[in-house]
Motif scaffolding. Structure first.
Motif, PDB file in Angstrom:
ATOM      1  N   HIS A 270       0.835  -1.204   0.000  1.00 14.38           N
ATOM      2  CA  HIS A 270       0.000   0.000   0.000  1.00 14.38           C
ATOM      3  C   HIS A 270       0.870   1.255   0.000  1.00 14.38           C
ATOM      4  CE1 HIS A 270       0.797   0.396   4.286  1.00 14.38           C
ATOM      5  NE2 HIS A 270       0.309  -0.816   4.506  1.00 14.38           N
ATOM      6  N   SER A 271       0.260   2.406  -0.055  1.00  7.74           N
ATOM      7  CA  SER A 271       0.951   3.673  -0.319  1.00  7.74           C
ATOM      8  C   SER A 271       2.165   3.915   0.566  1.00  7.74           C
ATOM      9  CB  SER A 271      -0.030   4.844  -0.180  1.00  7.74           C
ATOM     10  OG  SER A 271      -0.614   4.836   1.113  1.00  7.74           O
ATOM     11  N   GLY A 272       2.122   3.452   1.800  1.00  9.60           N
ATOM     12  CA  GLY A 272       3.245   3.700   2.699  1.00  9.60           C
ATOM     13  C   GLY A 272       4.423   2.771   2.470  1.00  9.60           C
ATOM     14  N   TRP A 273       4.218   1.689   1.690  1.00 12.43           N
ATOM     15  CA  TRP A 273       5.266   0.691   1.529  1.00 12.43           C
ATOM     16  C   TRP A 273       5.780   0.587   0.090  1.00 12.43           C
ATOM     17  CZ3 TRP A 273       2.561  -3.896   4.534  1.00 12.43           C
ATOM     18  CH2 TRP A 273       2.520  -3.574   5.903  1.00 12.43           C
ATOM     19  N   ILE A 274       5.180   1.288  -0.852  1.00  7.63           N
ATOM     20  CA  ILE A 274       5.572   1.153  -2.259  1.00  7.63           C
ATOM     21  C   ILE A 274       7.039   1.533  -2.444  1.00  7.63           C
ATOM     22  CG2 ILE A 274       5.251   2.148  -4.578  1.00  7.63           C
ATOM     23  CD1 ILE A 274       2.273   2.192  -4.043  1.00  7.63           C
ATOM     24  N   GLY A 275       7.748   0.733  -3.237  1.00  3.70           N
ATOM     25  CA  GLY A 275       9.164   0.977  -3.482  1.00  3.70           C
ATOM     26  C   GLY A 275       9.464   1.196  -4.946  1.00  3.70           C
ATOM     27  N   THR A 276      10.744   1.270  -5.261  1.00  6.28           N
ATOM     28  CA  THR A 276      11.170   1.506  -6.640  1.00  6.28           C
ATOM     29  C   THR A 276      12.534   0.865  -6.848  1.00  6.28           C
ATOM     30  OG1 THR A 276      11.456   3.233  -8.332  1.00  6.28           O
ATOM     31  CG2 THR A 276      12.370   3.689  -6.161  1.00  6.28           C
ATOM     32  N   GLY A 277      12.961   0.811  -8.089  1.00  9.48           N
ATOM     33  CA  GLY A 277      14.344   0.448  -8.360  1.00  9.48           C
ATOM     34  C   GLY A 277      14.613  -0.907  -8.963  1.00  9.48           C
ATOM     35  N   ASN A 278      13.743  -1.899  -8.750  1.00  9.35           N
ATOM     36  CA  ASN A 278      13.929  -3.238  -9.323  1.00  9.35           C
ATOM     37  C   ASN A 278      15.244  -3.901  -8.933  1.00  9.35           C
ATOM     38  OD1 ASN A 278      12.319  -1.786 -12.048  1.00  9.35           O
ATOM     39  ND2 ASN A 278      11.412  -3.412 -10.829  1.00  9.35           N
ATOM     40  N   ASN A 279      15.782  -3.550  -7.783  1.00  9.61           N
ATOM     41  CA  ASN A 279      16.982  -4.223  -7.297  1.00  9.61           C
ATOM     42  C   ASN A 279      16.727  -4.763  -5.897  1.00  9.61           C
ATOM     43  OD1 ASN A 279      18.763  -1.831  -9.090  1.00  9.61           O
ATOM     44  ND2 ASN A 279      18.972  -4.024  -9.455  1.00  9.61           N
ATOM     45  N   TYR A 280      15.581  -5.410  -5.757  1.00  6.80           N
ATOM     46  CA  TYR A 280      15.159  -5.924  -4.467  1.00  6.80           C
ATOM     47  C   TYR A 280      15.395  -7.435  -4.408  1.00  6.80           C
ATOM     48  CZ  TYR A 280      11.136  -6.154  -7.633  1.00  6.80           C
ATOM     49  OH  TYR A 280      10.326  -6.323  -8.734  1.00  6.80           O
ATOM     50  N   ILE A 281      15.424  -7.969  -3.196  1.00  7.74           N
ATOM     51  CA  ILE A 281      15.579  -9.402  -2.994  1.00  7.74           C
ATOM     52  C   ILE A 281      14.680  -9.848  -1.849  1.00  7.74           C
ATOM     53  CG2 ILE A 281      17.971  -9.484  -3.830  1.00  7.74           C
ATOM     54  CD1 ILE A 281      18.828  -9.699  -0.863  1.00  7.74           C
ATOM     55  N   ILE A 282      14.474 -11.168  -1.758  1.00  9.68           N
ATOM     56  CA  ILE A 282      13.787 -11.763  -0.614  1.00  9.68           C
ATOM     57  C   ILE A 282      14.818 -12.558   0.174  1.00  9.68           C
ATOM     58  CG2 ILE A 282      11.987 -13.340   0.172  1.00  9.68           C
ATOM     59  CD1 ILE A 282      10.765 -10.986  -1.149  1.00  9.68           C
ATOM     60  N   ARG A 283      14.918 -12.266   1.471  1.00 13.83           N
ATOM     61  CA  ARG A 283      15.850 -12.975   2.347  1.00 13.83           C
ATOM     62  C   ARG A 283      15.204 -13.154   3.710  1.00 13.83           C
ATOM     63  NH1 ARG A 283      21.070 -14.514   2.755  1.00 13.83           N
ATOM     64  NH2 ARG A 283      22.121 -14.349   4.763  1.00 13.83           N
ATOM     65  N   ASP A 284      15.178 -14.395   4.199  1.00 14.09           N
ATOM     66  CA  ASP A 284      14.567 -14.709   5.487  1.00 14.09           C
ATOM     67  C   ASP A 284      13.110 -14.247   5.507  1.00 14.09           C
ATOM     68  OD1 ASP A 284      14.563 -15.784   8.028  1.00 14.09           O
ATOM     69  OD2 ASP A 284      15.324 -13.968   8.991  1.00 14.09           O
ATOM     70  N   ASN A 285      12.404 -14.503   4.390  1.00 14.56           N
ATOM     71  CA  ASN A 285      11.000 -14.116   4.214  1.00 14.56           C
ATOM     72  C   ASN A 285      10.785 -12.615   4.376  1.00 14.56           C
ATOM     73  OD1 ASN A 285       8.466 -15.161   3.435  1.00 14.56           O
ATOM     74  ND2 ASN A 285       7.701 -15.026   5.514  1.00 14.56           N
ATOM     75  N   THR A 286      11.802 -11.841   4.021  1.00 14.15           N
ATOM     76  CA  THR A 286      11.764 -10.384   4.130  1.00 14.15           C
ATOM     77  C   THR A 286      12.141  -9.748   2.803  1.00 14.15           C
ATOM     78  OG1 THR A 286      12.376 -10.488   6.470  1.00 14.15           O
ATOM     79  CG2 THR A 286      12.708  -8.381   5.355  1.00 14.15           C
ATOM     80  N   LEU A 287      11.357  -8.774   2.374  1.00 13.14           N
ATOM     81  CA  LEU A 287      11.654  -8.025   1.158  1.00 13.14           C
ATOM     82  C   LEU A 287      12.557  -6.856   1.502  1.00 13.14           C
ATOM     83  CD1 LEU A 287      11.052  -7.271  -1.870  1.00 13.14           C
ATOM     84  CD2 LEU A 287       9.114  -5.927  -0.996  1.00 13.14           C
ATOM     85  N   TYR A 288      13.718  -6.773   0.836  1.00 15.38           N
ATOM     86  CA  TYR A 288      14.638  -5.633   0.969  1.00 15.38           C
ATOM     87  C   TYR A 288      14.588  -4.844  -0.333  1.00 15.38           C
ATOM     88  CZ  TYR A 288      16.573  -7.829   5.178  1.00 15.38           C
ATOM     89  OH  TYR A 288      16.733  -8.364   6.434  1.00 15.38           O
TER      90      TYR A 288
END
Length: 470
Positions: free
Chosen positions: A274-292
């Motif tokens: 939702h609006s408070g969590w939207i990100g950018t950049g397309n250089n994200y990963i999932i680690r330990d069930n966490t989105l960075y």
């Protein structure tokens, strides 16, 4: 008086596809005594359904399935042999140690028997080495064939009724899953080095392994990412994730229990950011069930844990928003994970756009240490970390990328190399290494693509990776 009404249908002798496309009406005044005639010509489309293409895909699927059955049979045979010979090696080791301690207790016949057993083990090792080379060649060939199948099926789905192509796509999914399982078994048997850093670096990248178009079935979703959790929580070791969009924004993410469900587009979880969590950049990963991932307001780092649904963010004051990768804007922060932990790279004004590597402390989400490189970020298409070493990638030509640079955080040494590899489509927005299977995952113009990596395990890892020209 209107005469007989008739239709003249011009039908192709081959299997035609679609409804009647064009009707033409006309009046004929010259009928011999028959009065006026009204003619209507019905034209079917000139294109015909390419049944040959569909049959070719079905035949290829059958042939690939047969080859994979043979490969699985070979590996089952080798598994049995390895178990037997592992026991032999243990016994041989004990016997040889006893011979060394008390040589007078053994005669020439005992020594000859031991030599024969050693030769049997050596013969098996040679057989396994040939099998590794042969199976790798087979897998590369099958990946090329499957990639061609993907292209054909996607073309047919775009042009013709998807229901007609569905049965053949099921065959494709079957052989794709067979290949994945066969490669996994091969990797378990012949590559015990998963998770190990006892090597001197990357020496080769495989051909692109193309899974399919994204879960949205939208070729316009050119921005995004996919892959596996680099540090999976229990019972999610087989999980895959995907996020895609028509721009660089990260608006949602989907999770799939395994590769089969990824291919079938059957997700078990779907999170909207939702609006408070939207990100950018397309250089994200999932680690330990966490989105960075990257955020722009404020400009910094964010993480969202899907187990606790807890959000956190950090600002790195020195990081600059002016320097992005060559492929697309807003790729200022690039998260990466390897055998040693979590990393993020960026550029600063003080570094004049040259890349900085930072090690992230996962519990505190703070920066533990930084390393300054000499590679200019806008000249790089993407980068990833393996065993504490940064590898940077750039474009060679329309079909080729190249790993051209490395920086070792352990020794603070860096150098230029040349390890070329092939792209499936022209541009990609996400490239990351996963230490759980030693693969590169690329989101390539909307397609799921991955690569096998080969490392130099021939000697113990030294302080400086070698310069490798492939």
């Amino acid at each position: 008086m209107i005469g007989t009404l008739y239709f003249v249908a011009l039908l192709s002798s081959t299997m035609a596809w679609g409804r009647v496309g064009l009707w033409s009406e006309g009046r004929n005044e010259t009928g011999g005594g028959g009065g006026d005639r009204c003619t209507c010509d019905a034209f079917l489309p000139s294109s015909t359904f390419p049944i040959k293409d569909l049959v070719a895909v079905q035949q290829a699927a059958g042939e690939i399935s047969h080859i994979l059955d043979l490969e699985m049979g070979k590996m089952e045979d080798y598994e049995t042999k390895l178990t037997v010979y592992a026991e032999k090696i243990i016994k041989l080791t004990v016997d040889i140690e006893e011979m060394e301690k008390n040589p007078d207790a053994y005669n020439d016949a005992d020594l000859e028997d031991t030599k024969v057993e050693i030769k049997q083990v050596e013969a098996l090792i040679k057989e396994l080495q040939l099998s590794i080379t042969g199976s790798t060649t087979v897998f590369e060939s099958l990946h090329i064939q499957i990639t061609a199948m993907v292209v054909t099926l996607n073309r047919l789905e775009k042009t013709y009724d998807k229901n007609v192509v569905l049965a053949t796509r099921r065959e494709y999914i079957k052989v794709q899953l067979q290949l994945e399982e066969c490669e996994r078994r091969h990797q378990e048997l012949f590559n015990p080095n998963i998770g190990s850093c006892a090597h001197t670096g990357i020496i080769k990248v495989s051909k692109p392994i193309v899974s399919q178009l994204n879960a949205h079935l939208n070729s316009g979703y050119k921005y995004g990412g996919w892959g596996k959790d680099s540090k999976p929580v229990p019972d999610r070791e087989s999980m895959y994730w995907y996020s895609g969009y028509s721009s660089g924004s990260i608006v949602d993410i989907r999770f799939y229990t395994n590769y089969k469900n990824l291919i079938l587009r059957n997700h078990f979880q779907h999170y909207n950011l939702h609006s408070g969590w939207i990100g950018t950049g397309n250089n994200y990963i999932i680690r330990d069930n966490t989105l960075y991932y990257q955020i722009n307001n404020p400009f910094g780092l964010a993480k969202l844990n899907f187990t606790s649904v807890k959000y956190d963010s950090r600002v790195i004051p020195r990081a600059s928003s002016r320097f992005s990768y060559a492929n697309s804007p807003n790729q200022n922060f690039d998260f990466a994970a390897d055998e040693t932990g979590l990393w993020v790279t960026y550029a600063t004004e003080e570094s004049s756009g040259r890349m900085v590597i930072a090690k992230i402390n996962e519990p505190s989400f703070g920066v533990e240490e930084e390393w300054q490189t000499s590679v200019y970020k806008p000249g790089v298409n993407n980068a990833f970390m393996v065993c504490g070493v940064l590898y940077a990638v750039r474009t060679v030509d329309i079909q080729t990328e190249e790993i051209f640079y490395w920086y070792d955080t352990k020794t603070k040494q860096e150098s230029y190399i040349s390890i070329p590899f092939e792209r499936f489509q022209e541009k990609f927005s996400n490239l990351d290494y996963n230490p759980t299977d030693q693969k590169l995952y690329m989101y390539n113009d909307g397609y799921y693509v991955n690569y096998h990596l080969w490392f130099n395990h021939t000697a113990k890892a030294t302080v400086e990776p070698p310069l490798v020209l492939v």
